[in-house]
Design an enzyme around this catalytic site. Structure first.
Site, PDB file in Angstrom:
ATOM      1  N   ALA A 111      10.852   0.586  -2.157  1.00 51.29           N
ATOM      2  CA  ALA A 111      10.760  -0.656  -2.933  1.00 51.29           C
ATOM      3  C   ALA A 111      10.657  -0.347  -4.421  1.00 51.29           C
ATOM      4  O   ALA A 111      11.287  -1.009  -5.257  1.00 51.29           O
ATOM      5  CB  ALA A 111       9.565  -1.487  -2.469  1.00 51.29           C
ATOM      6  N   PRO A 145       0.837  -1.204   0.000  1.00 48.94           N
ATOM      7  CA  PRO A 145       0.000   0.000   0.000  1.00 48.94           C
ATOM      8  C   PRO A 145       0.877   1.263   0.000  1.00 48.94           C
ATOM      9  O   PRO A 145       1.909   1.298   0.680  1.00 48.94           O
ATOM     10  CB  PRO A 145      -0.800  -0.098   1.303  1.00 48.94           C
ATOM     11  CG  PRO A 145      -0.590  -1.461   1.840  1.00 48.94           C
ATOM     12  CD  PRO A 145       0.606  -2.065   1.178  1.00 48.94           C
ATOM     13  N   VAL A 146       0.469   2.271  -0.786  1.00 42.80           N
ATOM     14  CA  VAL A 146       1.276   3.495  -0.948  1.00 42.80           C
ATOM     15  C   VAL A 146       1.063   4.447   0.235  1.00 42.80           C
ATOM     16  O   VAL A 146      -0.034   4.558   0.763  1.00 42.80           O
ATOM     17  CB  VAL A 146       0.866   4.208  -2.271  1.00 42.80           C
ATOM     18  CG1 VAL A 146       1.575   5.555  -2.412  1.00 42.80           C
ATOM     19  CG2 VAL A 146       1.190   3.321  -3.461  1.00 42.80           C
ATOM     20  N   GLY A 147       2.120   5.116   0.652  1.00 42.19           N
ATOM     21  CA  GLY A 147       2.025   6.155   1.699  1.00 42.19           C
ATOM     22  C   GLY A 147       1.551   5.601   3.018  1.00 42.19           C
ATOM     23  O   GLY A 147       0.793   6.237   3.740  1.00 42.19           O
ATOM     24  N   SER A 191       7.799   3.533  -1.460  1.00 38.76           N
ATOM     25  CA  SER A 191       8.612   4.324  -2.395  1.00 38.76           C
ATOM     26  C   SER A 191       9.999   3.712  -2.526  1.00 38.76           C
ATOM     27  O   SER A 191      10.534   3.598  -3.643  1.00 38.76           O
ATOM     28  CB  SER A 191       8.678   5.794  -1.972  1.00 38.76           C
ATOM     29  OG  SER A 191       9.222   5.907  -0.689  1.00 38.76           O
ATOM     30  N   ASP A 200      14.964   2.350   4.657  1.00 35.93           N
ATOM     31  CA  ASP A 200      14.079   1.709   3.675  1.00 35.93           C
ATOM     32  C   ASP A 200      14.867   1.151   2.497  1.00 35.93           C
ATOM     33  O   ASP A 200      14.633   0.027   2.051  1.00 35.93           O
ATOM     34  CB  ASP A 200      13.047   2.716   3.137  1.00 35.93           C
ATOM     35  CG  ASP A 200      11.995   3.065   4.178  1.00 35.93           C
ATOM     36  OD1 ASP A 200      12.269   2.871   5.381  1.00 35.93           O
ATOM     37  OD2 ASP A 200      10.916   3.533   3.789  1.00 35.93           O
ATOM     38  N   GLY A 202       7.298   1.389   3.273  1.00 32.68           N
ATOM     39  CA  GLY A 202       8.459   1.515   2.382  1.00 32.68           C
ATOM     40  C   GLY A 202       8.117   1.329   0.919  1.00 32.68           C
ATOM     41  O   GLY A 202       8.946   0.816   0.144  1.00 32.68           O
ATOM     42  N   GLY A 213       3.768   3.759   5.289  1.00 32.04           N
ATOM     43  CA  GLY A 213       4.843   3.430   6.233  1.00 32.04           C
ATOM     44  C   GLY A 213       5.471   2.071   5.981  1.00 32.04           C
ATOM     45  O   GLY A 213       6.253   1.597   6.796  1.00 32.04           O
TER      46      GLY A 213
HETATM   47  O1  PMV Z   1       6.787   5.925   6.721  1.00 30.82           O
HETATM   48  P1  PMV Z   1       8.067   5.487   6.111  1.00 30.82           P
HETATM   49  O2  PMV Z   1       8.111   4.072   5.682  1.00 30.82           O
HETATM   50  O3  PMV Z   1       8.536   6.447   5.054  1.00 30.82           O
HETATM   51  O4  PMV Z   1       9.174   5.576   7.298  1.00 30.82           O
HETATM   52  C1  PMV Z   1       9.598   6.814   7.806  1.00 30.82           C
HETATM   53  C2  PMV Z   1      10.604   6.562   8.872  1.00 30.82           C
HETATM   54  C3  PMV Z   1      11.230   7.824   9.434  1.00 30.82           C
HETATM   55  O5  PMV Z   1      12.202   7.394  10.404  1.00 30.82           O
HETATM   56  C4  PMV Z   1      10.198   8.683  10.139  1.00 30.82           C
HETATM   57  C5  PMV Z   1      11.910   8.653   8.364  1.00 30.82           C
HETATM   58  C6  PMV Z   1      13.117   7.967   7.759  1.00 30.82           C
HETATM   59  O6  PMV Z   1      13.512   8.417   6.675  1.00 30.82           O
HETATM   60  O7  PMV Z   1      13.686   7.055   8.357  1.00 30.82           O
END
Ligand code: PMV
Length: 309
Positions: free
Chosen positions: A94, A84-86, A92, A135, A90, A88
């Protein structure tokens, strides 16, 4: 010639946000993947669920940056994703790593995986403004990893228990949340540094617990990390509801994964068993609490070039 390459999404066991301040984090690749299919073409096109474009920094900023930073000839790229996009997980990173991997193979650029991860991290930073190496490192290497900014990441024993993700289906902007945390850090540096030090300590003591497969204790520490993420302002009512639902249904522990605000929670659970509390029970509790549950596992596989013909 056509090249297909895939790369995994990830969950954080510990350390999101703190890792932006140089602290340690533990993250794991999961078996949800993004695939990039690349072939040489007369004109550059990028297709995904977002539509079909050429180089376009509004619709496809990450893939556009991949193509331009490697300075490759015209290509057609298709992105298919289970992540799923946006949220958390990862998505983008991937997409970036799968695209770089496919372009690397298609045009014989001879980048090794450390270089792929490094180029991918630079692209994430360029597009988002700030990004830790987590990520892109996990998506490239796969497995469960200890991330230490400025130091080579190291591979830990793979998390073997079931993982249940709970998606709030509310969009999470990493850039915005990292910005909010930065403001809090500017206003209360002593308080925020103390919290980041505790999170760093959670990662440190998590390493031997993961090695010993003591998922009950890992879960307890994840619960503490969730409280600290709430304290730095990246929680939400829905995230807390899903976390509580997972814990009440018997998860070892549950917390926000990624930037927070919306996006997902992650729960570690024992395999489904007669005495309840397994992945199925935790997934139903998350669904009943208004989330969308995904049962998954950690994965040793990082970037994989699947076909070249
Ligand atoms: O939400 P995601 O998967 O982009 O993770 C962000 C994690 C942070 O620590 C908040 C930012 C980062 O770049 O590590």
């Amino acid at each position: 010639m056509t090249t297909t390459c895939s790369a995994p999404g990830k969950i954080y066991l510990f350390g999101e946000h703190a890792v932006v301040y140089g602290k340690r984090a533990i993250a794991s690749a999961i078996n949800l993947r993004t695939t990039a299919t690349v072939s040489e073409s007369d004109q550059t096109t990028i297709s995904s669920i977002l539509g079909t474009t050429g180089i376009d920094y509004m619709v496809h900023p990450y893939i556009s940056r991949c193509i331009e930073s490697l300075a490759v000839p015209a290509v057609s790229i298709r992105i298919d994703s289970e992540i799923p996009v946006g949220s958390g997980l990862g998505s983008s990173a991937a997409a970036v790593i799968a695209t770089l991997g496919a372009l690397n193979a298609e045009f014989r650029l001879m980048m090794d995986s450390a270089t792929l991860a490094e180029v991918g991290h630079r692209i994430e930073r360029d597009v988002q403004g700030a990004a830790s190496p987590t990520d892109t490192a996990v998506s490239t290497m796969g497995g469960t990893m200890l991330i230490q900014p400025g130091v080579a990441s190291s591979r830990l024993r793979l998390i073997e228990c079931d993982i249940v993700i709970g998606d709030t289906e509310e969009f999470s902007s990493t850039k915005e949340l990292v910005g909010n945390v930065r403001i809090l850090h500017e206003d209360y540096p002593g308080v925020m540094d103390s919290i980041f030090d505790i999170i760093d300590n959670l990662s440190e003591i998590g390493v031997p617990l993961i090695k010993g497969r003591d998922y009950r204790s890992v879960g307890e520490l994840m619960n503490i990390d969730h409280g600290l993420l709430d304290a730095i302002g990246v929680g939400s009512a829905k995230l807390s509801r899903l976390v509580c639902a997972a814990r009440d249904a018997g998860a070892y522990g549950a917390k926000i994964t990624g930037a927070g605000g919306g996006g997902c929670i992650v729960a570690l659970v024992r395999g489904s068993s007669a005495d309840g509390g397994g992945a199925d029970a935790v997934a139903s509790a998350i669904n009943d609490a208004g989330g969308r549950a995904i049962i998954t596992k950690a994965s040793e596989d990082g970037v994989v070039v699947r076909e070249t013909f």
